[in-house]
Scaffold this motif. Sequence first.
Motif, short mmCIF file in Angstrom:
data_model
loop_
_atom_site.label_atom_id
_atom_site.label_comp_id
_atom_site.label_asym_id
_atom_site.label_seq_id
_atom_site.Cartn_x
_atom_site.Cartn_y
_atom_site.Cartn_z
N ILE B 129 0.82 -1.22 0.00
CA ILE B 129 0.00 0.00 0.00
C ILE B 129 0.85 1.27 0.00
CG2 ILE B 129 -1.77 1.28 1.28
CD1 ILE B 129 -2.87 -1.45 2.12
N GLU B 130 1.92 1.27 0.81
CA GLU B 130 2.79 2.45 0.88
C GLU B 130 3.42 2.74 -0.48
OE1 GLU B 130 3.52 4.67 3.17
OE2 GLU B 130 2.20 3.81 4.66
N ALA B 131 3.99 1.69 -1.08
CA ALA B 131 4.66 1.85 -2.38
C ALA B 131 3.65 2.26 -3.43
CB ALA B 131 5.33 0.55 -2.79
N PHE B 132 2.46 1.68 -3.37
CA PHE B 132 1.41 1.99 -4.33
C PHE B 132 1.04 3.47 -4.25
CE2 PHE B 132 -3.12 2.71 -5.04
CZ PHE B 132 -3.24 2.33 -6.37
N TYR B 133 0.84 3.95 -3.01
CA TYR B 133 0.40 5.33 -2.84
C TYR B 133 1.49 6.33 -3.26
CZ TYR B 133 -2.24 9.26 -1.09
OH TYR B 133 -2.93 10.44 -1.02
N GLU B 134 2.72 5.95 -3.00
CA GLU B 134 3.84 6.81 -3.39
C GLU B 134 3.90 6.93 -4.92
OE1 GLU B 134 7.46 5.87 -1.20
OE2 GLU B 134 8.58 6.57 -2.94
N ARG B 135 3.73 5.79 -5.60
CA ARG B 135 3.76 5.81 -7.07
C ARG B 135 2.55 6.56 -7.63
NH1 ARG B 135 5.76 -0.34 -8.64
NH2 ARG B 135 7.60 -0.31 -7.32
N LEU B 136 1.44 6.42 -6.94
CA LEU B 136 0.23 7.15 -7.37
C LEU B 136 0.46 8.66 -7.27
CD1 LEU B 136 -2.83 7.04 -8.16
CD2 LEU B 136 -3.33 7.06 -5.72
N SER B 137 1.10 9.08 -6.20
CA SER B 137 1.38 10.51 -6.01
C SER B 137 2.31 11.02 -7.12
CB SER B 137 2.05 10.76 -4.66
OG SER B 137 1.22 10.32 -3.65
N THR B 138 3.31 10.19 -7.47
CA THR B 138 4.23 10.59 -8.54
C THR B 138 3.47 10.72 -9.86
OG1 THR B 138 5.94 9.31 -7.42
CG2 THR B 138 6.41 9.96 -9.68
N ALA B 139 2.63 9.74 -10.16
CA ALA B 139 1.85 9.78 -11.41
C ALA B 139 0.95 11.01 -11.44
CB ALA B 139 1.03 8.50 -11.54
N ARG B 140 0.38 11.33 -10.29
CA ARG B 140 -0.50 12.50 -10.17
C ARG B 140 0.27 13.79 -10.49
NH1 ARG B 140 -2.72 12.36 -4.44
NH2 ARG B 140 -3.92 10.60 -5.17
N ASP B 141 1.46 13.91 -9.91
CA ASP B 141 2.29 15.10 -10.15
C ASP B 141 2.67 15.20 -11.63
OD1 ASP B 141 2.14 15.59 -7.49
OD2 ASP B 141 4.15 14.86 -7.01
N LEU B 142 3.04 14.05 -12.20
CA LEU B 142 3.47 14.06 -13.60
C LEU B 142 2.31 14.37 -14.55
CD1 LEU B 142 6.00 11.11 -13.54
CD2 LEU B 142 6.53 13.50 -13.93
N ARG B 143 1.11 13.93 -14.17
CA ARG B 143 -0.06 14.26 -14.98
C ARG B 143 -0.29 15.78 -14.96
NH1 ARG B 143 -4.57 11.58 -17.11
NH2 ARG B 143 -6.31 12.98 -17.43
N GLY B 144 -0.06 16.37 -13.81
CA GLY B 144 -0.18 17.83 -13.68
C GLY B 144 0.82 18.54 -14.59
N GLU B 145 2.05 18.01 -14.62
CA GLU B 145 3.08 18.62 -15.48
C GLU B 145 2.72 18.45 -16.96
OE1 GLU B 145 7.03 17.25 -14.54
OE2 GLU B 145 6.70 17.54 -12.41
N LEU B 146 2.14 17.30 -17.29
CA LEU B 146 1.70 17.05 -18.68
C LEU B 146 0.59 18.02 -19.07
CD1 LEU B 146 1.67 15.30 -21.26
CD2 LEU B 146 0.15 13.72 -20.07
N HIS B 147 -0.31 18.25 -18.15
CA HIS B 147 -1.41 19.18 -18.39
C HIS B 147 -0.87 20.58 -18.63
CE1 HIS B 147 -5.04 21.56 -16.84
NE2 HIS B 147 -5.34 21.13 -18.03
N GLU B 148 0.13 20.93 -17.83
CA GLU B 148 0.77 22.25 -17.97
C GLU B 148 1.45 22.37 -19.34
OE1 GLU B 148 4.04 24.42 -15.35
OE2 GLU B 148 2.57 23.32 -14.16
#
Lengths: 121, 175
Positions: B129-148
Motif C-alpha cells: 500500500i505504501e509503495a502503491f500510494y507513493e507511485r500514485l502521487s508521482t503519477a498524479r504530479d506528472l499528470r499535472g506537469e503534462l497538463h501544464e
Amino acid sequence: MSEEELVIEAKRLGHWQQHKFMVLVGLAIAVALVLTSISLWLYNSSGASQLDLSRPGYEQAREQAAQTNGLTSFPSSGALDSEALNEFRRLFDERLEEATAIDAFSGDVLSDKALGIDDSE
Amino acid sequence: MNRVVTFLAVCAALLTTAAATQAAFAQSTLSGDKTDLIRHNCSTIQTTLQQLRVSDAGLRTDRGQLYENISTRLMTPLNIRIASDRLDGLELGSIALKYNNQLELYREKYREYERALTRTIQASCSSEIEAFYERLSTARDLRGELHEATNELIDLLKEYRAEFEDFASKNGGDK
C-alpha cells in the motif's frame, strides 16, 4: 570415395566439425535472441511502446485514433496574397478550435476523491 | 571468535533497528483510514487506473497528431512561403520554433507520466500500500506537469494566431 573411407574421414574430424550444423543452428538462434532483445529494448526505451495502440486492450483507443486522421495542408509554395492568407486563417482557426475544444489531461482523475480513497470525508 | 560474533550481532541489531525505523516512518505517511480505504477499494482502483491508461493513450495519439499536424502542415508551409516571398516573418518563425520545442517537451512529459502510471498499476494496492500510494502521487504530479505542457502548447498556438493577424494586416490580408 567408399563408405569405409567416409567413416574414417568422419572419425578424423574434430568435435566441433562433427557438429557444425548444430553449432550453426545454435548460433542462428543466439543471434536472433540478441537482435530481438535489442529491438524490444529500443521499442520500450524510445517510448514507441507507449504510443503503440495495437497492444491488447487498446481497441477503444485505436478506434478513437482512426477517426481523427486527415488534415488539409497549407501549400508551401505560391504567392502569399490576400486569398492565401485568408485560406491559412480559415485552416488555422479550424485546428485551433479543435485543439482548445478539449482540456487534455486535465481534471483530478488521479485524486484521492476520484479514486474513492479520500479519508477526509 | 567471540569478538567476531559480538560484532556481527551488533551489526544485525543496528540493521534491524534501521529497517524497523524506516518501516515505521513509511507507515506514518498514510493514515490508517486511508490504508483501509485503499485495501478495500483495491480492485476498483486498479480497474480505474487501467481504463485511464487506455483512454490517455488514445488522447495522446489524437492530440499528438493534431499538434504535430498544425506544425508540419500549417506553420511550416506558411513560414516557407514567407521566406520565399522575402517577407518579414521572424516573429512567426520564432513562435513556431518555441512551439516545436514545447511539442517535444509534451512528448517527453507524456512518456514520463505513462511510465509512472504503469508503475502504479504494477504495484499491489493490497499488499504494498505504501509503495502503491507513493507511485500514485508521482503519477498524479506528472499528470499535472503534462497538463501544464499541453496548456503551454495551446498558449503558443494562440500567440501564433495573434502574430499571424499582425503579419496579415501588414501584408494585405483581410480580417
